[in-house]
Design a protein around this motif. Structure first.
Motif, PDB file in Angstrom:
ATOM      1  N   TYR A 135     -20.981 -78.643   4.698  1.00  0.00           N
ATOM      2  CA  TYR A 135     -21.589 -77.644   5.568  1.00  0.00           C
ATOM      3  C   TYR A 135     -20.948 -76.271   5.344  1.00  0.00           C
ATOM      4  N   PRO A 136     -21.598 -75.210   5.806  1.00  0.00           N
ATOM      5  CA  PRO A 136     -20.956 -73.888   5.802  1.00  0.00           C
ATOM      6  C   PRO A 136     -19.657 -73.918   6.608  1.00  0.00           C
ATOM      7  N   ARG A 137     -18.784 -72.972   6.327  1.00  0.00           N
ATOM      8  CA  ARG A 137     -17.434 -72.950   6.877  1.00  0.00           C
ATOM      9  C   ARG A 137     -17.380 -73.074   8.392  1.00  0.00           C
ATOM     10  N   GLU A 138     -18.310 -72.410   9.115  1.00  0.00           N
ATOM     11  CA  GLU A 138     -18.227 -72.432  10.577  1.00  0.00           C
ATOM     12  C   GLU A 138     -18.377 -73.838  11.153  1.00  0.00           C
ATOM     13  N   PHE A 139     -19.070 -74.723  10.457  1.00  0.00           N
ATOM     14  CA  PHE A 139     -19.207 -76.104  10.913  1.00  0.00           C
ATOM     15  C   PHE A 139     -17.981 -76.931  10.538  1.00  0.00           C
ATOM     16  N   LEU A 140     -17.437 -76.690   9.368  1.00  0.00           N
ATOM     17  CA  LEU A 140     -16.256 -77.425   8.935  1.00  0.00           C
ATOM     18  C   LEU A 140     -15.037 -77.086   9.782  1.00  0.00           C
ATOM     19  N   ASP A 141     -15.016 -75.890  10.334  1.00  0.00           N
ATOM     20  CA  ASP A 141     -13.880 -75.468  11.155  1.00  0.00           C
ATOM     21  C   ASP A 141     -14.033 -75.819  12.628  1.00  0.00           C
ATOM     22  N   ASP A 142     -15.168 -76.400  13.009  1.00  0.00           N
ATOM     23  CA  ASP A 142     -15.449 -76.732  14.409  1.00  0.00           C
ATOM     24  C   ASP A 142     -15.862 -78.196  14.497  1.00  0.00           C
ATOM     25  N   GLU A 195     -16.625 -80.238  16.832  1.00  0.00           N
ATOM     26  CA  GLU A 195     -17.751 -80.564  17.701  1.00  0.00           C
ATOM     27  C   GLU A 195     -19.070 -80.131  17.065  1.00  0.00           C
ATOM     28  N   ALA A 196     -19.097 -78.932  16.479  1.00  0.00           N
ATOM     29  CA  ALA A 196     -20.303 -78.471  15.789  1.00  0.00           C
ATOM     30  C   ALA A 196     -20.608 -79.372  14.596  1.00  0.00           C
ATOM     31  N   TYR A 197     -19.558 -79.805  13.900  1.00  0.00           N
ATOM     32  CA  TYR A 197     -19.738 -80.705  12.759  1.00  0.00           C
ATOM     33  C   TYR A 197     -20.346 -82.029  13.226  1.00  0.00           C
ATOM     34  N   ARG A 198     -19.813 -82.585  14.304  1.00  0.00           N
ATOM     35  CA  ARG A 198     -20.309 -83.868  14.813  1.00  0.00           C
ATOM     36  C   ARG A 198     -21.776 -83.757  15.223  1.00  0.00           C
ATOM     37  N   GLU A 199     -22.137 -82.695  15.923  1.00  0.00           N
ATOM     38  CA  GLU A 199     -23.512 -82.529  16.377  1.00  0.00           C
ATOM     39  C   GLU A 199     -24.473 -82.388  15.199  1.00  0.00           C
ATOM     40  N   ALA A 200     -24.054 -81.665  14.172  1.00  0.00           N
ATOM     41  CA  ALA A 200     -24.921 -81.471  13.013  1.00  0.00           C
ATOM     42  C   ALA A 200     -25.079 -82.751  12.198  1.00  0.00           C
ATOM     43  N   THR A 201     -24.103 -83.617  12.270  1.00  0.00           N
ATOM     44  CA  THR A 201     -24.082 -84.819  11.429  1.00  0.00           C
ATOM     45  C   THR A 201     -24.800 -85.997  12.064  1.00  0.00           C
ATOM     46  N   THR A 202     -24.859 -86.038  13.380  1.00  0.00           N
ATOM     47  CA  THR A 202     -25.503 -87.150  14.079  1.00  0.00           C
ATOM     48  C   THR A 202     -27.020 -86.993  14.021  1.00  0.00           C
ATOM     49  N   VAL A 203     -27.700 -87.972  13.421  1.00  0.00           N
ATOM     50  CA  VAL A 203     -29.157 -87.892  13.287  1.00  0.00           C
ATOM     51  C   VAL A 203     -29.796 -89.185  13.787  1.00  0.00           C
ATOM     52  N   LEU A 212     -12.131 -76.803   1.148  1.00  0.00           N
ATOM     53  CA  LEU A 212     -12.983 -77.904   1.597  1.00  0.00           C
ATOM     54  C   LEU A 212     -12.164 -79.171   1.793  1.00  0.00           C
ATOM     55  N   HIS A 213     -11.293 -79.462   0.866  1.00  0.00           N
ATOM     56  CA  HIS A 213     -10.465 -80.667   0.978  1.00  0.00           C
ATOM     57  C   HIS A 213      -9.563 -80.593   2.211  1.00  0.00           C
ATOM     58  N   ARG A 214      -9.014 -79.411   2.485  1.00  0.00           N
ATOM     59  CA  ARG A 214      -8.181 -79.263   3.682  1.00  0.00           C
ATOM     60  C   ARG A 214      -8.999 -79.498   4.951  1.00  0.00           C
ATOM     61  N   SER A 215     -10.192 -78.939   4.978  1.00  0.00           N
ATOM     62  CA  SER A 215     -11.067 -79.129   6.140  1.00  0.00           C
ATOM     63  C   SER A 215     -11.451 -80.591   6.300  1.00  0.00           C
ATOM     64  N   ALA A 216     -11.725 -81.266   5.181  1.00  0.00           N
ATOM     65  CA  ALA A 216     -12.095 -82.679   5.231  1.00  0.00           C
ATOM     66  C   ALA A 216     -10.961 -83.513   5.825  1.00  0.00           C
ATOM     67  N   VAL A 217      -9.740 -83.223   5.403  1.00  0.00           N
ATOM     68  CA  VAL A 217      -8.588 -83.958   5.931  1.00  0.00           C
ATOM     69  C   VAL A 217      -8.467 -83.759   7.439  1.00  0.00           C
ATOM     70  N   GLU A 218      -8.642 -82.542   7.909  1.00  0.00           N
ATOM     71  CA  GLU A 218      -8.535 -82.278   9.338  1.00  0.00           C
ATOM     72  C   GLU A 218      -9.636 -82.985  10.117  1.00  0.00           C
ATOM     73  N   LEU A 219     -10.835 -83.067   9.551  1.00  0.00           N
ATOM     74  CA  LEU A 219     -11.950 -83.707  10.240  1.00  0.00           C
ATOM     75  C   LEU A 219     -11.758 -85.216  10.378  1.00  0.00           C
ATOM     76  N   VAL A 220     -11.063 -85.856   9.418  1.00  0.00           N
ATOM     77  CA  VAL A 220     -10.910 -87.317   9.467  1.00  0.00           C
ATOM     78  C   VAL A 220      -9.529 -87.754   9.941  1.00  0.00           C
ATOM     79  N   ARG A 221      -8.598 -86.830  10.099  1.00  0.00           N
ATOM     80  CA  ARG A 221      -7.203 -87.190  10.353  1.00  0.00           C
ATOM     81  C   ARG A 221      -7.038 -88.155  11.522  1.00  0.00           C
ATOM     82  N   ASP A 222      -7.643 -87.848  12.651  1.00  0.00           N
ATOM     83  CA  ASP A 222      -7.446 -88.678  13.834  1.00  0.00           C
ATOM     84  C   ASP A 222      -8.112 -90.042  13.700  1.00  0.00           C
ATOM     85  N   LYS A 223      -9.165 -90.125  12.896  1.00  0.00           N
ATOM     86  CA  LYS A 223      -9.844 -91.404  12.698  1.00  0.00           C
ATOM     87  C   LYS A 223      -9.135 -92.280  11.675  1.00  0.00           C
ATOM     88  N   ALA A 224      -8.443 -91.652  10.744  1.00  0.00           N
ATOM     89  CA  ALA A 224      -7.870 -92.387   9.617  1.00  0.00           C
ATOM     90  C   ALA A 224      -6.854 -93.434  10.049  1.00  0.00           C
TER      91      ALA A 224
END
Length: 236
Positions: free
Chosen positions: A105-112, A114-122, A157-169
């Motif tokens: 996603y564009p940066r604003e979604f990767l950095d948020d 909640e916005a990332y989760r909402e955009a990803t849930t379909v 992107l890799h840094r953002s990906a790590v932050e998005l999955v860190r708590d789930k990992a």
């Protein structure tokens, strides 16, 4: 219940034929943070676009093509013929479904988150297409950066990906333990037993099957199988 061979998961993928903003059809660009992925092309023609340590690459896909890629590889499936079908083999069954994948996603979604989760849930194809379009938007910007600067453009992107999955990992270890680790340990026990002329495990021979399902995937429509709910087939 014995896990599917190799602790992997398998699905049948019909790649989306939806046109994107750059005039090609296909799925949502994304990467996996912990799992490798393999493709076997069973019908049609297409292209796998990747961004990784080798920069931007395009790999032709045709019937019989087999390829795989490692975690961190940004990949985008392009459906050139309109009927591209793949068998997908995923490392660490259950882990990708638990959130291992991160879309471009564009940066604003990767950095948020909640916005990332909402955009990803379909829940349907309309939302799946919106998700795909958003991922393509970010991907096209990222691809241009990689072309200009090389693989170092993927670091953010890799840094953002790590932050998005860190708590789930922290909760993903059981997928690996009950899958590939369990199977490797079982194979080692069998080899040790065989070296001692012990074939007792052969009397446990059994056949298993899994219930078929379907879903709306990141890259296309999916036929899936419930590997956790596999059942033994009792034969005479």
């Amino acid at each position: 219940m014995t896990p599917f061979p190799g602790g992997t998961a398998v699905s049948h993928l019909w790649v989306y034929d939806w046109l994107a903003e750059d005039g090609v059809s296909g799925g949502s660009p994304h990467l996996h943070t912990a799992s490798a992925e393999g493709y076997v092309v069973i019908r049609g023609r297409g292209t796998l676009e990747t961004l990784g340590s080798a920069g931007h690459r395009q790999t032709p896909l045709r019937q019989g093509t087999l390829l795989w890629f490692t975690p961190g590889t940004v990949h985008r499936l392009i459906n050139n013929s309109g009927d591209l079908e793949l068998i997908v083999v995923m490392q660490n069954a259950g882990l990708p479904e638990a959130g291992d994948a991160v879309l471009t996603y564009p940066r604003e979604f990767l950095d948020d988150p909640e916005a990332y989760r909402e955009a990803t849930t379909v829940t349907d194809h309309v939302e799946a297409r919106q998700r795909r379009d958003l991922a393509v938007q970010g991907y096209l910007e990222l691809r241009e950066q990689v072309r200009r600067r090389g693989p170092s453009a993927l670091i953010d992107l890799h840094r953002s990906a790590v932050e998005l999955v860190r708590d789930k990992a922290v909760g993903w270890h059981h997928h690996v333990r009950r899958g590939v680790v369990q199977q490797a340990e079982s194979a080692q026990r069998h080899l040790e037993a065989l070296s001692q002329s012990d074939g007792g495990h052969l009397s446990d021979a059994a056949v298993f099957t899994a219930t078929e399902g379907s879903g709306t995937g990141m890259c296309g429509d999916l036929r899936t199988w419930d590997l956790d709910g596999a059942t033994m087939i009792h034969t005479p």
